[in-house]
Design a protein around this motif. Sequence first.
Motif, PDB file in Angstrom:
ATOM      1  N   THR A   6       0.838  -1.199   0.000  1.00 57.15           N
ATOM      2  CA  THR A   6       0.000   0.000   0.000  1.00 57.15           C
ATOM      3  C   THR A   6       0.874   1.251   0.000  1.00 57.15           C
ATOM      4  N   TRP A   7       0.506   2.232  -0.836  1.00 57.05           N
ATOM      5  CA  TRP A   7       1.205   3.515  -0.937  1.00 57.05           C
ATOM      6  C   TRP A   7       0.164   4.627  -0.745  1.00 57.05           C
ATOM      7  N   MET A   8       0.381   5.524   0.220  1.00 57.27           N
ATOM      8  CA  MET A   8      -0.620   6.546   0.557  1.00 57.27           C
ATOM      9  C   MET A   8       0.041   7.915   0.710  1.00 57.27           C
ATOM     10  N   LEU A   9      -0.744   8.959   0.392  1.00 53.77           N
ATOM     11  CA  LEU A   9      -0.369  10.343   0.685  1.00 53.77           C
ATOM     12  C   LEU A   9      -1.245  10.802   1.832  1.00 53.77           C
ATOM     13  N   SER A  10      -0.627  11.123   2.972  1.00 57.87           N
ATOM     14  CA  SER A  10      -1.325  11.591   4.157  1.00 57.87           C
ATOM     15  C   SER A  10      -0.746  12.938   4.528  1.00 57.87           C
ATOM     16  N   GLY A  11      -1.570  14.003   4.388  1.00 59.50           N
ATOM     17  CA  GLY A  11      -1.024  15.341   4.538  1.00 59.50           C
ATOM     18  C   GLY A  11      -0.020  15.583   3.432  1.00 59.50           C
ATOM     19  N   ALA A  12       1.244  15.875   3.786  1.00 61.63           N
ATOM     20  CA  ALA A  12       2.301  16.038   2.788  1.00 61.63           C
ATOM     21  C   ALA A  12       3.334  14.920   2.907  1.00 61.63           C
ATOM     22  N   ALA A  13       2.956  13.840   3.588  1.00 59.47           N
ATOM     23  CA  ALA A  13       3.884  12.721   3.810  1.00 59.47           C
ATOM     24  C   ALA A  13       3.512  11.546   2.927  1.00 59.47           C
ATOM     25  N   ILE A  14       4.514  10.963   2.274  1.00 60.29           N
ATOM     26  CA  ILE A  14       4.319   9.754   1.476  1.00 60.29           C
ATOM     27  C   ILE A  14       4.593   8.567   2.388  1.00 60.29           C
ATOM     28  N   MET A  15       3.640   7.631   2.426  1.00 59.84           N
ATOM     29  CA  MET A  15       3.766   6.466   3.295  1.00 59.84           C
ATOM     30  C   MET A  15       3.670   5.198   2.464  1.00 59.84           C
ATOM     31  N   GLN A  16       4.543   4.254   2.756  1.00 60.01           N
ATOM     32  CA  GLN A  16       4.513   2.933   2.130  1.00 60.01           C
ATOM     33  C   GLN A  16       4.416   1.885   3.217  1.00 60.01           C
ATOM     34  N   ASP A  17       3.367   1.076   3.124  1.00 55.98           N
ATOM     35  CA  ASP A  17       3.145  -0.008   4.084  1.00 55.98           C
ATOM     36  C   ASP A  17       3.119   0.512   5.514  1.00 55.98           C
ATOM     37  N   GLY A  18       2.507   1.687   5.704  1.00 52.91           N
ATOM     38  CA  GLY A  18       2.352   2.247   7.031  1.00 52.91           C
ATOM     39  C   GLY A  18       3.537   3.020   7.543  1.00 52.91           C
ATOM     40  N   SER A  19       4.631   3.106   6.770  1.00 48.24           N
ATOM     41  CA  SER A  19       5.840   3.812   7.197  1.00 48.24           C
ATOM     42  C   SER A  19       6.055   5.043   6.323  1.00 48.24           C
ATOM     43  N   THR A  20       6.461   6.131   6.951  1.00 46.53           N
ATOM     44  CA  THR A  20       6.751   7.352   6.203  1.00 46.53           C
ATOM     45  C   THR A  20       8.070   7.199   5.468  1.00 46.53           C
ATOM     46  N   ILE A  21       8.034   7.361   4.161  1.00 49.21           N
ATOM     47  CA  ILE A  21       9.266   7.267   3.382  1.00 49.21           C
ATOM     48  C   ILE A  21       9.696   8.630   2.841  1.00 49.21           C
ATOM     49  N   ARG A  22       8.822   9.639   2.968  1.00 48.23           N
ATOM     50  CA  ARG A  22       9.189  10.959   2.459  1.00 48.23           C
ATOM     51  C   ARG A  22       8.293  12.013   3.075  1.00 48.23           C
ATOM     52  N   ASN A  23       8.874  13.091   3.513  1.00 41.73           N
ATOM     53  CA  ASN A  23       8.126  14.236   4.022  1.00 41.73           C
ATOM     54  C   ASN A  23       8.224  15.397   3.024  1.00 41.73           C
ATOM     55  N   GLY A  24       7.296  16.327   3.129  1.00 42.26           N
ATOM     56  CA  GLY A  24       7.382  17.548   2.338  1.00 42.26           C
ATOM     57  C   GLY A  24       7.004  17.389   0.881  1.00 42.26           C
ATOM     58  N   TYR A  25       6.106  16.445   0.540  1.00 36.97           N
ATOM     59  CA  TYR A  25       5.631  16.340  -0.846  1.00 36.97           C
ATOM     60  C   TYR A  25       4.867  17.620  -1.206  1.00 36.97           C
ATOM     61  N   PRO A  26       4.994  18.117  -2.441  1.00 35.37           N
ATOM     62  CA  PRO A  26       4.384  19.421  -2.791  1.00 35.37           C
ATOM     63  C   PRO A  26       2.880  19.501  -2.548  1.00 35.37           C
ATOM     64  N   LEU A  27       2.172  18.384  -2.570  1.00 38.51           N
ATOM     65  CA  LEU A  27       0.728  18.411  -2.336  1.00 38.51           C
ATOM     66  C   LEU A  27       0.445  18.045  -0.878  1.00 38.51           C
ATOM     67  N   ASP A  28      -0.221  18.960  -0.153  1.00 37.38           N
ATOM     68  CA  ASP A  28      -0.603  18.716   1.235  1.00 37.38           C
ATOM     69  C   ASP A  28      -2.114  18.511   1.273  1.00 37.38           C
ATOM     70  N   LEU A  29      -2.560  17.279   1.450  1.00 40.71           N
ATOM     71  CA  LEU A  29      -3.991  16.981   1.435  1.00 40.71           C
ATOM     72  C   LEU A  29      -4.724  17.581   2.629  1.00 40.71           C
ATOM     73  N   ASP A  30      -4.010  17.898   3.692  1.00 41.10           N
ATOM     74  CA  ASP A  30      -4.673  18.534   4.839  1.00 41.10           C
ATOM     75  C   ASP A  30      -5.030  19.987   4.549  1.00 41.10           C
ATOM     76  N   ALA A  31      -4.507  20.543   3.429  1.00 41.99           N
ATOM     77  CA  ALA A  31      -4.757  21.949   3.108  1.00 41.99           C
ATOM     78  C   ALA A  31      -5.763  22.134   1.980  1.00 41.99           C
ATOM     79  N   VAL A  32      -6.271  21.038   1.401  1.00 41.49           N
ATOM     80  CA  VAL A  32      -7.212  21.183   0.288  1.00 41.49           C
ATOM     81  C   VAL A  32      -8.583  21.598   0.819  1.00 41.49           C
ATOM     82  N   THR A  33      -9.396  22.180  -0.076  1.00 39.01           N
ATOM     83  CA  THR A  33     -10.716  22.684   0.307  1.00 39.01           C
ATOM     84  C   THR A  33     -11.766  22.123  -0.638  1.00 39.01           C
ATOM     85  N   VAL A  34     -13.031  22.457  -0.363  1.00 35.69           N
ATOM     86  CA  VAL A  34     -14.127  22.008  -1.205  1.00 35.69           C
ATOM     87  C   VAL A  34     -13.921  22.526  -2.622  1.00 35.69           C
ATOM     88  N   GLY A  35     -14.130  21.662  -3.606  1.00 32.81           N
ATOM     89  CA  GLY A  35     -13.954  22.023  -5.007  1.00 32.81           C
ATOM     90  C   GLY A  35     -12.621  21.608  -5.588  1.00 32.81           C
TER      91      GLY A  35
END
Length: 1445
Positions: A707-736
């Motif tokens: 499993t590979w997931m983007l949580s906030g701006a952190a890239i996670m693989q198999d439940g472990s953070t493998i990268r911080n500071g990805y340009p897209l921060d999902l915690d900052a997105v809004t409606v639309g």
Amino acid sequence: MAMALKFHNRVGTLVALSNNNCTAQRNHPTQEFNNGVVMSAEPLQDNVPFEVRIDRKVNSWSGSIEIGVTTCDPSTLKFPISATGFREGTWVMSGSSILRDGHSVIEEYGADLDQLNEGEKVGVMRTTDGTLHFLVNGVDQGPAANGIASKVYAIIDMYGKCAQVTIVDNTPGTNQENDGISTDVASQLANEFLTQLSNQIVNDLTRNVEALGLDNVASNSNNEKLTFHERCGSLVKLSNSRRTAERRHPLDEFNNGVVMTNRPLKNDELFEIRLDVLVDKWSGSIEVGITTHNPSMLDFPATMTNMRSDLNVVGTIMMSGCGILTNGKGTRREYGIYNLDELTEGDRIGLIRKSNGHLHYYINGEDQGVASNETPPTIWGVVDLYGMAVKVSILDQNDPNYPNNITSPVQRVRNVFRQFPDMYDEISSEEAEPVERLLFHTRCGSHAAVINNQRTAHRPNALDDFNNGVVLTSRPLRQEELFEVHIDKMVDKWAGSIEIGVTLHSPNDLDFPSTMTNIRSGTWMMTGTGVMHNGTTVIDMYGQNLDRLKAGDRVGVKRRGDGSLHFYVNGIDQGQGATGVPPNVYGVIDLYGQAAQTTIVDHSDPLSPDADSCSASDSEELRFHHIHGQNSTITNNGRTCLRPNATGEFNDAIIMSSRPLKDNELFEVIIEKMVDRWSGSLEAGVTLIKPEELEFPNTMTDIVYDTWMLSGAAIMQDGSTIRNGYPLDLDAVTVGCRIGIMRCSDGTLHYFLNGSDQGPACIDVPHGVYAVIDLYGQCAQVSITSGSGVYPSADNNLLHSDQAIMSPSSSEVSHRFSLCCGKNITIKNNSCTTARSTGYNNAIVFSSDPLKRDEMFEVRIDQVCRVWSGSLHIGLTTLAISDTTSSSVIPASALEMTSKLTWLITGSEVRKNGFVIKENYAPALERLEVGNLVGIRRVSDGTLHLYINGEDMGVAASNIPKNVFVVIDLYGPVEMISITSSCSWDASLMASQQSQSVMSELAEAADLDTEEEYPNTLGFHVNHGKNIMLSNGGLTAERTESYNQGLIVTSQPLHKNQMFQVRVDHLTPRWSFSLMIGVLGFPPDKYTFPVSSMSIKKSCIMIQGSAVYNSGCKVKENYGPNLDELQVGHVIGIIVDEESNLHLFFNGVDQGVAARDVPGSCYGVVDLYGKCDKVTVVPNVDSSESPEPKHKDKEKAEKEDIEEVMKEKNSPSETILGSVVIRPCEYAKTCSKVRSLMGIPEGFFQEQQMTCYCESCHKLRSEDLYLRRGEPPREYAVPLGWCRYILKQRQKAPSFVASDKWHVAYYGTQLEVLRKILDTGDIHTCNDQMGGGSTLLPQSVPFTEKSRPDSSSLRQILMSPTIRYIGCNEFSPKFKLLEPRTKRTFHVRVAFQVWLKPGSYKVGPQSLGLNEQIDPQFSNNELEWATKERGSVLLHGLLIKIENL
């Protein structure tokens, strides 16, 4: 006339004689290396060499032929396994040394026999003066020994590489030293002269007949029907009036199968044979040709290509494979269109010498053209039954059954022609046969069966057996034909699952193995996640794990036109798995382990399972899957998902796509509703897990595999953070906002915001992933947009929007500093520049992300202030840092970072956690100036390197873990730096981004906060090596076959100070090496184990033999005991201490630190390799305590319960080490057997309270030879050489006894009174004339020993503080015990170890009249302790000693 030299009829057990006892060969030379001794039939004659020629060598072993002489008579001799085992007057040359009776007397004597090749000769000779000489190729090596007996026999040992020899019979001369030509040279010249003479006679007769035109006067020999000559290779058997030749032992031997025609071939005469029998074991096959050598006089070689002739003379021409060899050397590399190695049974091979001298070969009647235009006039036909070729027959064109048809080109291409696959295209549609439907062949593995009109294969008893389920297709696969099967049924009992591939072996000829990966030729298989060729792994991590497939999945294989092999999972190409695969391969399915039944998918049959599933899935529009998290709801025909109770629930709302994503397919959703109540928001990613198989967790980041997931701006693989500071921060997105996910064809995963590509998030994402959306926290509703679909590439923005955020279009992104930094630091210039604002410290900065493999982090010095002293500090740390980490964890100086592993370079020193580990490493960093460049790099081999102005300063430190952050301390004069390096998105550099060490840090932090209860006994994990079978509730592991594939791992990670230990239950002595043990630094759940732990290249520390290995590389030697010498019953354990050091325990004894810096979360791993094939986990009585002995203050108050008083104390003077159970050695087992023969009931002894004091066990426990006990303390000797069994204490013992205050002594006794003492518990019983009761019962005697009258009949008891005195014949007489079953006699002594009350005995001198000191620790004047006082002696243990082992 001198008698001909021969070998004696009596030989070593593996020797076979032939050629009138002149040739000897060692049977099974590739499996056995000794037992190949032969001797001369008669004693040697003086000055006559006994010489042999090496006919055959094998490369399986070291060492080679050995030769010598012995006085032993072969008629009565019991042959040893090798020549060096001879005694009683034996001299042997071995290698270049001379040995006498097995002992070396000359180290460097002559030529090295181990270097001799086939055809070379070696001999031995005794001269008239008794001197021994050895000869190599006729050259005397000089005198080797003098005084040799007059009657000696020659010895030849076909050892190691030497497999066959033949005697070279030299004619003895009167004075060989003066002969101008040695006898072997003369014999060779004579043979060559006779050969040339016979050839000349035949040629002259032939020319005379032709010149006279006398056709009717042709010689009888020329009119004679062609057969094979009676003289042939040593393994050839002739039959059918010598028209059929067969090689004996075809599965054990591959050569010595040369046969020739009975007469020379005539011009334009066809010599043709038919291949009758082939075996599928060896490489290479039949060789056919002609030779000028007369078979009547030929010394047949092992293979005809070894035949040599004079220079410039064509003596032998052979076709081998697809080439022509003349005199053993290749003259034509490619001849004809056939390869003899590819022919099958029934094919015909012929040759003709034309009248013009040209030699032609014919395959199945088809002329292959001129092979040679320089053929001698007189030639014999030759066939070499080599390798796969076992049996041939000569064909006669006059036979009415002769096959006159010539194989058609179409049939040739389909059957044996494999050199030119493009010729398939030349077959016209009219000639092509109808396409045969692909089915399973009815001949299959012993546990498999083919049903359903050969479309389905299954293992009927899948719950009882797990292998022997190999099934092949009924015909070879066509080019570009997909062989695909549907998994119908699985069982959950076994490990491993279906394996698929192709093979050149026909199902009619294949000897079906237990598993297809055991086949060592012509086979390609996908197993687990890897690809194997001929049983060897060629790709370790290839595609989707076949062991994770379920019923309903499909798996396939296809050979493409370019010879590449591709595997498919659920219709998705996993990529190229192999190259150079020839045509005409059969499909293979191995119903292994869980796989119980499969059915072939026929895409032309609409009733076939999943026949149209691929096309249906391709055209299916993306929707949300109907299976989802419990707090989510699907509406709008599967296009909208919402969390209905968004203000009351924030999780359990995972949704997935209805099918896997295609390459370059965008899955895009729009956020339609959010709630301002929770923290966190939408999470998005991909997974290989099917919705039907997923047990939906609270949040998708809880999944720990595939499993590979983007949580906030952190890239996670198999439940472990493998990268911080990805340009897209999902915690900052809004409606639309529109959020898109795409797996590109290059394996990278991209995210999109409002149609703008945010760049690669991670790499090596496999095919067949499902899109995942987690409606977490604030995000309450999303819908799939119409922008979803397949796009040509992900390089450009798919949708142009004014709101598009920065897209990293460049292939390189600059490194940056983390926002977590020291309090005096100011970060600017987009986190690429940092400056110290005030003071000289509190200026630590970190890299924003961990360093990737071989990545350099480099900075430029921008500002220096010489007011301050000191230097810049730069290095690496395992401290997990992110932009949100509190600055309170950062010390004032980097040298104070000791809580986590930190390596720093400061000045010219290298420090680890503040301690100097290397001095004068590099130029002092105090001298840095503005503009200088300083870089740090972790190399792929785990070493740390410093770079100054681009120049590598070399290795600063080693064993650096992965995923470490750069740490820089702007200390002293350096006040400002800027980053000059970049982070490349190259796939090879991103491969190591999995941040396992970060997770281990988090796990360690969690362990500090909460103390978890973990099980006392660790079982084995269900994922293990291929040859492992678990039993006993997962506590016992056994290797079922072979010597490897025996890896097992603990089911749970090891905690600090938690002992994991196993007991050796069984050994197989025929293998070499043995058990290996260590730790694994990653979870084993989805890992495909290699054949051996030495092949694990990830985080793995293993102890093998007496060495320590880190990821397969040796890091320490001469550590601990040699594990290759383990015996049954030995206990091996490991423990990781509080400082992350790995310790090995051998029979409970700590062997010291094996390795340091062990990963925080690691699993115990055991490799059942070689000898060791079965172990059982040893339970820990109390795993929460360290296995080290505890030193506790003894209670001084008297105990009410005497059993509690008399328990063994955990003190250094005793042998019980914590909870470790020390298993008995062989001596202890024998003593226990003797105790049983004595007939002593088990009820007298405490369970598992036996201590062996043999030398090895005593050394393992590291005990002293002398200990002290009692109040006041008194010394006693350890009973070295004895075995002690602790006795149960009697229930009615007086409560005043305090065993820890009494002294220890020994009492000798006899077998006759042993049982009486044990029954009463009273030593006085055997000495007291008045009888009396037990010493442990209250007595009515009103006086003590001091007040007793001298006339009392109570006899005194003699004891001693040393067993050396009390164990002699006067006190412990030796007696014999016979074991009825084996008739073995044991010489045994018995004694007691007792507790003796202080003050109740007198110390006196020894009474045996000995002058020498009996025990070096005790004076002879204090060896006897005597007492008459009842109740003063308590029996503690029975001692047994066996003296004839």
